[in-house]
Design a protein around this motif. Structure first.
Motif: not given
Length: 75
Positions: A14-20
């Motif tokens: 989820r963090m990777a998706t949010l950062r992207r």
């Protein structure tokens, strides 16, 4: 009702998706600023969305720290 368990891996994903998404919005804001006549309403909406993503990243980081306080360090 029992509390729902969230895996650290799902939080990292989820963090990777949010950062992207945050990076994509940054690019859209930059593009809009470079136009000869930037649309201020579009900029306002994009900046609000970016701020919401920043808050979501912060909350996700806190949840991740609670799941694995000694093993996960995120920047």
């Amino acid at each position: 009702m029992t509390p729902r368990r969230i895996s650290p891996q799902s939080l990292l994903s989820r963090m990777a998706t949010l950062r992207r998404r945050h990076q994509n919005i940054d690019a859209l804001i930059t593009t809009e600023h470079q136009r000869p006549m930037p649309d201020m309403a579009v900029l306002k909406r994009l900046k609000q969305e970016r701020l919401g993503l920043k808050d979501a990243i912060h909350v996700t980081r806190l949840m991740l720290a609670r799941c694995t306080p000694d093993t996960v360090r995120t920047g």
